[in-house]
Design an enzyme around this catalytic site. Structure first.
Site, PDB file in Angstrom:
ATOM      1  N   GLY A   1     -10.566 -53.651 -43.463  1.00  0.00           N
ATOM      2  CA  GLY A   1     -10.803 -53.065 -42.148  1.00  0.00           C
ATOM      3  C   GLY A   1     -11.133 -54.078 -41.065  1.00  0.00           C
ATOM      4  N   SER A   2     -10.651 -55.307 -41.211  1.00  0.00           N
ATOM      5  CA  SER A   2     -10.942 -56.283 -40.148  1.00  0.00           C
ATOM      6  C   SER A   2     -10.215 -55.908 -38.850  1.00  0.00           C
ATOM      7  CB  SER A   2     -10.590 -57.706 -40.591  1.00  0.00           C
ATOM      8  OG  SER A   2      -9.208 -57.860 -40.752  1.00  0.00           O
TER       9      SER A   2
ATOM     10  N   LEU B   1       4.751 -43.522 -46.285  1.00  0.00           N
ATOM     11  CA  LEU B   1       4.529 -42.193 -45.713  1.00  0.00           C
ATOM     12  C   LEU B   1       5.802 -41.360 -45.795  1.00  0.00           C
ATOM     13  CD1 LEU B   1       2.651 -43.574 -42.610  1.00  0.00           C
ATOM     14  CD2 LEU B   1       1.615 -42.369 -44.552  1.00  0.00           C
TER      15      LEU B   1
ATOM     16  N   HIS C   1       1.986 -54.993 -39.010  1.00  0.00           N
ATOM     17  CA  HIS C   1       2.639 -55.543 -40.202  1.00  0.00           C
ATOM     18  C   HIS C   1       2.606 -57.067 -40.137  1.00  0.00           C
ATOM     19  CE1 HIS C   1       5.178 -55.678 -43.702  1.00  0.00           C
ATOM     20  NE2 HIS C   1       5.890 -56.606 -43.095  1.00  0.00           N
TER      21      HIS C   1
ATOM     22  N   SER D   1       3.440 -58.289 -36.320  1.00  0.00           N
ATOM     23  CA  SER D   1       4.115 -57.349 -35.421  1.00  0.00           C
ATOM     24  C   SER D   1       3.328 -56.048 -35.344  1.00  0.00           C
ATOM     25  CB  SER D   1       5.516 -57.007 -35.953  1.00  0.00           C
ATOM     26  OG  SER D   1       6.287 -58.167 -36.165  1.00  0.00           O
TER      27      SER D   1
ATOM     28  N   THR E   1       8.224 -45.179 -37.543  1.00  0.00           N
ATOM     29  CA  THR E   1       9.354 -44.253 -37.705  1.00  0.00           C
ATOM     30  C   THR E   1       9.593 -44.126 -39.217  1.00  0.00           C
ATOM     31  OG1 THR E   1      10.969 -46.046 -37.610  1.00  0.00           O
ATOM     32  CG2 THR E   1      10.405 -44.992 -35.507  1.00  0.00           C
TER      33      THR E   1
ATOM     34  N   LEU F   1      10.674 -47.635 -43.414  1.00  0.00           N
ATOM     35  CA  LEU F   1       9.498 -48.450 -43.725  1.00  0.00           C
ATOM     36  C   LEU F   1       9.526 -49.770 -42.949  1.00  0.00           C
ATOM     37  CD1 LEU F   1       6.955 -48.837 -45.563  1.00  0.00           C
ATOM     38  CD2 LEU F   1       8.467 -50.070 -47.132  1.00  0.00           C
TER      39      LEU F   1
HETATM   40  C1  GAR Z   1      -3.540 -56.820 -42.327  1.00  0.00           C
HETATM   41  O1  GAR Z   1      -3.270 -58.182 -42.486  1.00  0.00           O
HETATM   42  C2  GAR Z   1      -2.295 -56.051 -41.978  1.00  0.00           C
HETATM   43  O2  GAR Z   1      -1.380 -56.820 -41.251  1.00  0.00           O
HETATM   44  C3  GAR Z   1      -1.757 -55.722 -43.325  1.00  0.00           C
HETATM   45  O3  GAR Z   1      -2.884 -55.434 -44.111  1.00  0.00           O
HETATM   46  C4  GAR Z   1      -3.964 -56.230 -43.661  1.00  0.00           C
HETATM   47  C5  GAR Z   1      -5.189 -55.336 -43.542  1.00  0.00           C
HETATM   48  O4  GAR Z   1      -6.319 -56.092 -43.228  1.00  0.00           O
HETATM   49  N1  GAR Z   1      -0.880 -54.604 -43.261  1.00  0.00           N
HETATM   50  C6  GAR Z   1       0.149 -54.439 -44.080  1.00  0.00           C
HETATM   51  O5  GAR Z   1       0.449 -55.213 -44.940  1.00  0.00           O
HETATM   52  C7  GAR Z   1       0.956 -53.162 -43.820  1.00  0.00           C
HETATM   53  N2  GAR Z   1       2.153 -53.165 -44.596  1.00  0.00           N
HETATM   54  P1  GAR Z   1      -7.632 -55.389 -42.708  1.00  0.00           P
HETATM   55  O6  GAR Z   1      -7.940 -54.238 -43.673  1.00  0.00           O
HETATM   56  O7  GAR Z   1      -8.674 -56.458 -42.788  1.00  0.00           O
HETATM   57  O8  GAR Z   1      -7.392 -54.899 -41.315  1.00  0.00           O
END
Ligand code: GAR
Length: 219
Positions: free
Chosen positions: A20-21, A101, A117, A144, A149, A152
């Site tokens: 959750g950063s 999803l 992503h 990004s 949509t 994926l």
């Molecule tokens: C982030 O780096 C995000 O870009 C990635 O998960 C991480 C979550 O970090 N998302 C994906 O890979 C989506 N396919 P966080 O929980 O510390 O925000």
């Protein structure tokens, strides 16, 4: 802030699966009044996601909808949708939500759901992006933000930030460099959205009424 002011603020529901950063970067932007919005709920598909703790620390309802409790992807998505909609969000923010999803779920939130992503889409859709970039000996990498949509990691991209790939990089060091950029650009894109500047029309991103021909680049 008065109760009237806070009830009028745009409502965000943030979905997480892990640390959750990125959620934290949005909480911090709201606290610093860089973002005029309120997070009305944080929902995780994993009960032990640290992001739930971050939500509780910020006095935001922290909810788990565990995908393992459902027989099918469709049933999970329906339960998730019910939870989300009970908070009447203006925007659903996927912030490290590691679930594929269903099309019905995605369609329900068309134009009001964003994802982050960790790659320069359309490159490196899917998982393990940092390692794949290293394996390919790519010179640059990044992150990004896009509208979601049914395809994926395929929705129209709104903003990207690039980072160099260094000879000494590991997947971990690269991920850290990318994440530092994530925390800058996600609150910015959310801000555009809640200010009404950002829209999805068909498969095109509109910014301030104009088609965004290529993703905005954060330098
Ligand atoms: C982030 O780096 C995000 O870009 C990635 O998960 C991480 C979550 O970090 N998302 C994906 O890979 C989506 N396919 P966080 O929980 O510390 O925000």
């Amino acid at each position: 802030m008065s109760i009237d002011e806070s009830t009028a603020l745009p409502r965000l529901v943030v979905l997480i699966s892990g640390s959750g950063s990125n959620l934290q970067s949005i909480i911090d932007a709201i606290r610093a009044q860089r973002l005029q919005a309120q997070i009305v709920a944080v929902i995780s598909n994993k009960a032990d996601a640290y992001g739930l703790q971050r939500a509780s620390n910020a006095v935001i309802p922290a909810i788990t909808v565990d995908h393992k409790g459902f027989a099918s992807r469709a049933e999970f998505d329906q339960a998730l949708q019910q939870q989300i909609d009970s908070y009447q969000p203006d925007l659903v923010v996927l912030a490290g939500f590691m679930r594929i999803l269903t099309p019905d779920f995605v369609r329900h939130y068309t134009g009001r759901m964003l994802n982050i992503h960790p790659s320069l889409l359309p490159l490196y859709k899917g998982i393990h992006t940092h390692q794949r970039v290293l394996d390919d000996k790519a010179k640059e990498h990044g992150v990004s933000i896009h509208f979601v949509t049914p395809e994926l990691d395929g929705g129209p991209v709104i903003m990207q930030a690039k980072v160099p790939v260094l000879p000494s990089d590991t997947a971990k060091s690269l991920a850290q460099r990318v994440q530092a950029q994530e925390h800058v650009i996600y609150p910015r894109v959310v801000k555009w959205f809640v200010e009404g500047r950002l829209k999805l029309e068909g498969n095109q991103v509109m910014l301030d009424g104009n088609v965004l021909k290529r993703p905005a680049l954060h330098l």
